[in-house]
Design an enzyme around this catalytic site. Structure first.
Site, mmCIF file in Angstrom:
data_model
loop_
_atom_site.group_PDB
_atom_site.id
_atom_site.type_symbol
_atom_site.label_atom_id
_atom_site.label_comp_id
_atom_site.label_asym_id
_atom_site.label_seq_id
_atom_site.Cartn_x
_atom_site.Cartn_y
_atom_site.Cartn_z
ATOM 1 N N ASP A 40 26.151 -8.521 -42.025
ATOM 2 C CA ASP A 40 25.081 -9.179 -41.282
ATOM 3 C C ASP A 40 23.942 -8.256 -40.934
ATOM 4 O OD1 ASP A 40 26.903 -11.340 -39.003
ATOM 5 O OD2 ASP A 40 26.241 -11.598 -41.063
ATOM 6 N N LYS A 62 19.658 -11.033 -44.597
ATOM 7 C CA LYS A 62 18.314 -11.416 -45.016
ATOM 8 C C LYS A 62 18.316 -11.810 -46.480
ATOM 9 C CE LYS A 62 16.860 -6.637 -45.728
ATOM 10 N NZ LYS A 62 17.578 -5.712 -44.907
ATOM 11 N N GLY A 94 29.174 -6.817 -33.521
ATOM 12 C CA GLY A 94 29.990 -7.057 -32.329
ATOM 13 C C GLY A 94 31.379 -7.516 -32.692
ATOM 14 N N ASP A 95 31.796 -8.619 -32.099
ATOM 15 C CA ASP A 95 33.106 -9.220 -32.386
ATOM 16 C C ASP A 95 32.881 -10.544 -33.128
ATOM 17 O OD1 ASP A 95 36.145 -9.313 -31.621
ATOM 18 O OD2 ASP A 95 35.332 -11.324 -31.268
ATOM 19 N N MET A 176 21.363 -13.652 -27.223
ATOM 20 C CA MET A 176 20.320 -14.420 -27.918
ATOM 21 C C MET A 176 19.341 -15.022 -26.919
ATOM 22 S SD MET A 176 22.733 -16.170 -30.823
ATOM 23 C CE MET A 176 24.243 -16.412 -29.886
HETATM 24 N N1 SAH Z 1 29.225 -11.340 -32.231
HETATM 25 C C1 SAH Z 1 28.198 -10.573 -31.589
HETATM 26 C C2 SAH Z 1 27.124 -11.441 -30.991
HETATM 27 C C3 SAH Z 1 26.355 -12.215 -31.999
HETATM 28 S S1 SAH Z 1 25.075 -13.134 -31.287
HETATM 29 C C4 SAH Z 1 28.829 -9.639 -30.558
HETATM 30 O O1 SAH Z 1 29.999 -9.781 -30.240
HETATM 31 O O2 SAH Z 1 28.146 -8.737 -30.100
HETATM 32 C C5 SAH Z 1 23.714 -12.035 -31.489
HETATM 33 C C6 SAH Z 1 23.245 -11.516 -30.145
HETATM 34 O O3 SAH Z 1 24.056 -10.428 -29.742
HETATM 35 C C7 SAH Z 1 21.847 -10.958 -30.140
HETATM 36 O O4 SAH Z 1 20.862 -11.961 -30.060
HETATM 37 C C8 SAH Z 1 21.879 -10.129 -28.895
HETATM 38 O O5 SAH Z 1 21.773 -10.918 -27.760
HETATM 39 C C9 SAH Z 1 23.285 -9.567 -28.946
HETATM 40 N N2 SAH Z 1 23.313 -8.230 -29.563
HETATM 41 C C10 SAH Z 1 24.001 -7.840 -30.642
HETATM 42 N N3 SAH Z 1 23.838 -6.518 -30.884
HETATM 43 C C11 SAH Z 1 23.022 -6.071 -29.897
HETATM 44 C C12 SAH Z 1 22.486 -4.800 -29.575
HETATM 45 N N4 SAH Z 1 22.751 -3.714 -30.309
HETATM 46 N N5 SAH Z 1 21.692 -4.685 -28.489
HETATM 47 C C13 SAH Z 1 21.411 -5.769 -27.734
HETATM 48 N N6 SAH Z 1 21.894 -6.987 -27.998
HETATM 49 C C14 SAH Z 1 22.698 -7.142 -29.059
#
Ligand code: SAH
Length: 500
Positions: A40, A62, A94-95, A176
Site C-alpha cells: 500500500d 497508486k 499499520g495493522d 483519516m
Molecule cells: N491500518 C492502518 C490505518 C489505515 S487508515 C493502521 O493500523 O495504522 C489510514 C489512516 O491511518 C491515515 O489516514 C492516517 O489517519 C493514519 N495513519 C497511517 N499511518 C500514519 C502515519 N505514519 N502518521 C499519521 N497517520 C497515519
C-alpha cells in the site's frame, strides 16, 4: 496450485506506521521469503530493502501515479498469485484489521480455499501518538482510548455519535480525519466537550517527516489549515495531549527529522544503519551495489613477504575461496598481514588472523608507503576488488616494491530500484557505492539537494565526479566519524532552513 502441485499462501502482514523498525519479527520473517509483495501507499519506503530481490512487487497504492487500485482488483491479484502457487505477502500500513480491509481480503481468499495467515501490525492509532510523546492513556488523565474513522465519502463524515464520544472522557484518536478536522472539533464542542480540550494532529508520524501540531478543539482546525498538514495524519483529542511537551522524545536525538540513505551492500549495512537510527535518523537502506566472490583458484600464498587486504569484502572472499579449494589458512606461513583500515583489520581478527600493519591514513597511497618502509624478503600479494582504486599498486610500483595482484571479488550494481528520492543525506563508504547510486538517479534530478557524506577522499572525489555538489568528508575512515559528519552537516542544514 502450480504445475508442481504447490499451493500458494497469503500472509496479511501489518507493516507498521511508517518507520521500518516497527515491522514485527514475524512480519520480517515472512516478508523475506515472499515471492510476491502487494503493498500500500502507507507502507514505509524503509521496508522496500527487505523485499526479496526477485520478488514480484505490486504497488496497489497508486496507479497511473495517483489513484489507488480498487479493492476488488487487489483481491483478484492476491487470489491469482496464490492460485499460481506463490508465497504472497499482502503488506498493509499499520495493522491489517484496523481500517485496513483485511477481513474483506480474507473473505476473498476463503472463497477460493486459499490458505492464509495474519501477522498483526503496530497500528498508527497508537504508535503515531507515542512517537509524538502522547500516551493514549495516562493515570489520572485518561483511562480509555477510542479509535474512530473519519473517512469521508463525498466530503461527508460517516454517521458518528459525537454525544457518546463527548461523554466517554477517554482519549479519542481519529484516523483519516485531517480533511474533516474542522467539523470533528466543532461537533465535539457542540456535543458538550469544552472548547479548551487539548487536541493535536500528527502528520507522517514515526518517520523523519513527522510533524506535531498541538492546540485545543477551538484552535486546532485553524492551525491545521495554516500549516498545511496533509494525510496521513491522526487527530488526538484529550488531556494526554498536554504531555507531549514533556514526553516528546524524538526531537532530543541529534538526527531526528533526517532521512538518510545508506548505500552499502546489504551484508555490510547493518551496523551503520543501526548507528544512524540510534542517533534518531530514519534510514532508507539502498544496497546499490553487491559484492560477488570471483571464481578461484587463489594464487600461491606461501613465500609472500606481505599479504594485503583492501576491504572486509576481500577478506570474506579470500576465506570463502580458501575453503572452496580445500586449502588452509596456514599457507600464509610467516608472511605478514596488512589491512587498509580498521574495518578490514577487524574482519581479519574475527577470522583469527592478527594484523601486522594498518596505515595511519586509510588509503592506498599511505598503505603503499608503509609497505615500502617495511619491505622484507618475498613479494607483496594484494588481494583486492576487480576494479579497485589504483593508488596502492601505483604507489608500490613507484617505490620499486615487487608485488602480485589478485582480484578476489567484484562489486556490481544491485538490481532493486531506489526506494525513494526523498532523503536529506546519503552516506557512502566507498567510491563504488557513489557510482552505484549515481547510476540509479533520474536524469535532471537535483544532485546537490542532499548531503553526500563520504568516508574518505577517494569516495568524496567520486561524489564530486558524480555531480553531487554538497559533499562532506568524514574526519576519519570509521563509521563513528561518518555518523559525526552526518550529524554536523545535516543539523547545520536544518538550522539554516529555520533562519530563512
Ligand atoms: N491500518 C492502518 C490505518 C489505515 S487508515 C493502521 O493500523 O495504522 C489510514 C489512516 O491511518 C491515515 O489516514 C492516517 O489517519 C493514519 N495513519 C497511517 N499511518 C500514519 C502515519 N505514519 N502518521 C499519521 N497517520 C497515519
Amino acid at each position: 496450485m502450480d504445475q508442481r502441485g504447490r499451493t500458494g499462501k497469503v500472509w496479511l502482514v501489518g507493516a507498521g506506521p511508517g518507520d521500518a523498525g516497527l515491522l514485527t519479527l514475524r512480519g520480517r520473517e515472512v516478508l523475506e521469503r515472499a515471492e510476491v509483495v502487494v503493498f500500500d501507499r502507507l507502507v514505509g519506503s524503509g521496508l522496500f530493502s527487505l523485499f526479496p530481490e526477485r520478488a514480484e512487487r505490486v504497488d496497489v497504492g497508486k496507479r497511473g501515479g495517483c489513484h489507488p487500485v480498487p479493492q476488488e482488483e487487489i483481491e483478484a491479484i492476491l487470489v491469482d498469485r496464490a492460485l499460481a502457487g506463490r508465497r504472497v505477502v499482502r503488506l498493509k500500513g499499520g495493522d491489517s484489521f484496523l481500517f485496513g480491509r483485511g477481513g474483506e481480503e480474507i473473505e476473498a481468499l476463503l472463497e477460493h480455499d486459499i490458505p492464509f495467515e495474519v501477522v498483526p501490525g503496530v497500528t498508527s492509532a497508537l504508535a503515531v501518538p507515542a512517537c509524538a510523546g502522547i500516551p493514549v492513556t495516562h493515570r489520572g488523565l485518561s483511562s480509555s482510548v477510542h479509535v474512530i474513522t473519519a473517512h469521508t465519502r463525498a466530503g461527508e463524515l460517516p454517521p458518528l455519535d459525537f454525544e457518546a464520544m463527548a461523554r466517554l472522557k477517554g482519549t479519542l484518536v481519529f484516523l483519516m480525519g485531517v480533511g474533516a478536522a474542522g467539523e470533528i472539533c466543532s461537533r465535539l464542542v457542540k456535543a458538550g466537550m469544552p472548547g479548551a480540550t487539548p487536541a493535536a494532529a500528527v502528520e507522517r508520524g514515526t518517520t523523519a517527516r513527522q510533524r506535531l501540531l498541538a492546540g485545543t478543539l477551538e484552535s486546532l482546525p485553524e492551525r491545521i489549515r495554516a500549516s498545511g498538514i496533509r494525510p496521513p495524519a491522526v487527530l488526538v483529542v484529550g488531556e494526554t495531549v498536554t504531555l507531549a511537551d514533556r514526553l516528546g522524545w524524538r526531537d532530543r536525538l541529534p538526527l531526528s527529522g533526517v532521512r538518510v540513505l545508506v548505500t552499502r551492500p546489504r551484508e555490510r549495512s547493518g551496523r551503520l544503519a543501526r548507528m544512524l537510527r540510534d542517533a534518531g535518523a530514519e534510514v532508507l537502506e539502498f544496497p546499490c551495489i553487491c559484492t560477488e566472490t570471483l571464481p578461484g583458484p587463489l594464487p600461491r600464498i606461501g613465500g609472500a613477504g606481505w599479504i594485503v587486504f583492501t576491504s572486509a569484502a576481500g577478506v570474506e572472499s579470500f576465506f570463502a575461496l580458501l575453503a572452496e579449494e580445500g586449502r588452509d589458512v596456514r599457507e600464509i606461513g610467516d608472511a605478514r598481514v596488512a589491512a587498509v583500515g580498521p574495518a578490514t583489520r577487524d574482519a581479519l581478527r574475527a577470522r583469527g588472523l592478527r594484523v601486522d600493519y594498518v596505515p595511519e591514513v586509510c588509503d592506498g597511497a599511505h598503505l603503499a608507503d608503509g609497505l615500502a618502509d617495511r619491505a622484507r624478503g618475498g613479494d607483496v600479494l594484494l588481494l583486492r576488488a576487480e576494479t579497485g582504486a589504483p593508488g596502492l599498486s601505483e604507489g608500490l610500483k613507484a617505490r620499486g616494491v615487487p608485488f602480485r595482484e589478485h582480484s578476489v571479488y567484484r562489486t556490481r550494481c544491485a538490481a532493486a530500484g531506489l526506494p525513494s528520492l526523498d532523503f536529506d543525506a546519503a552516506v557512502f563508504t566507498s567510491a563504488s557505492t557513489v557510482r552505484g547510486l549515481a547510476d540509479c538517479l533520474p536524469d535532471g534530478w537535483d544532485r546537490g539537494g542532499f548531503r553526500a557524506v563520504c568516508i574518505g577522499e577517494m569516495t568524496a572525489r567520486a561524489a564530486a565526479e558524480a555531480g553531487f555538489s554538497n559533499v562532506t568528508t568524514a574526519a576519519a575512515a570509521t563509521l563513528e566519524a561518518l555518523i559525526e559528519a552526518t550529524i554536523r552537516t545535516t543539523v547545520k542544514t536544518r538550522n539554516e532552513g529555520e533562519d530563512l
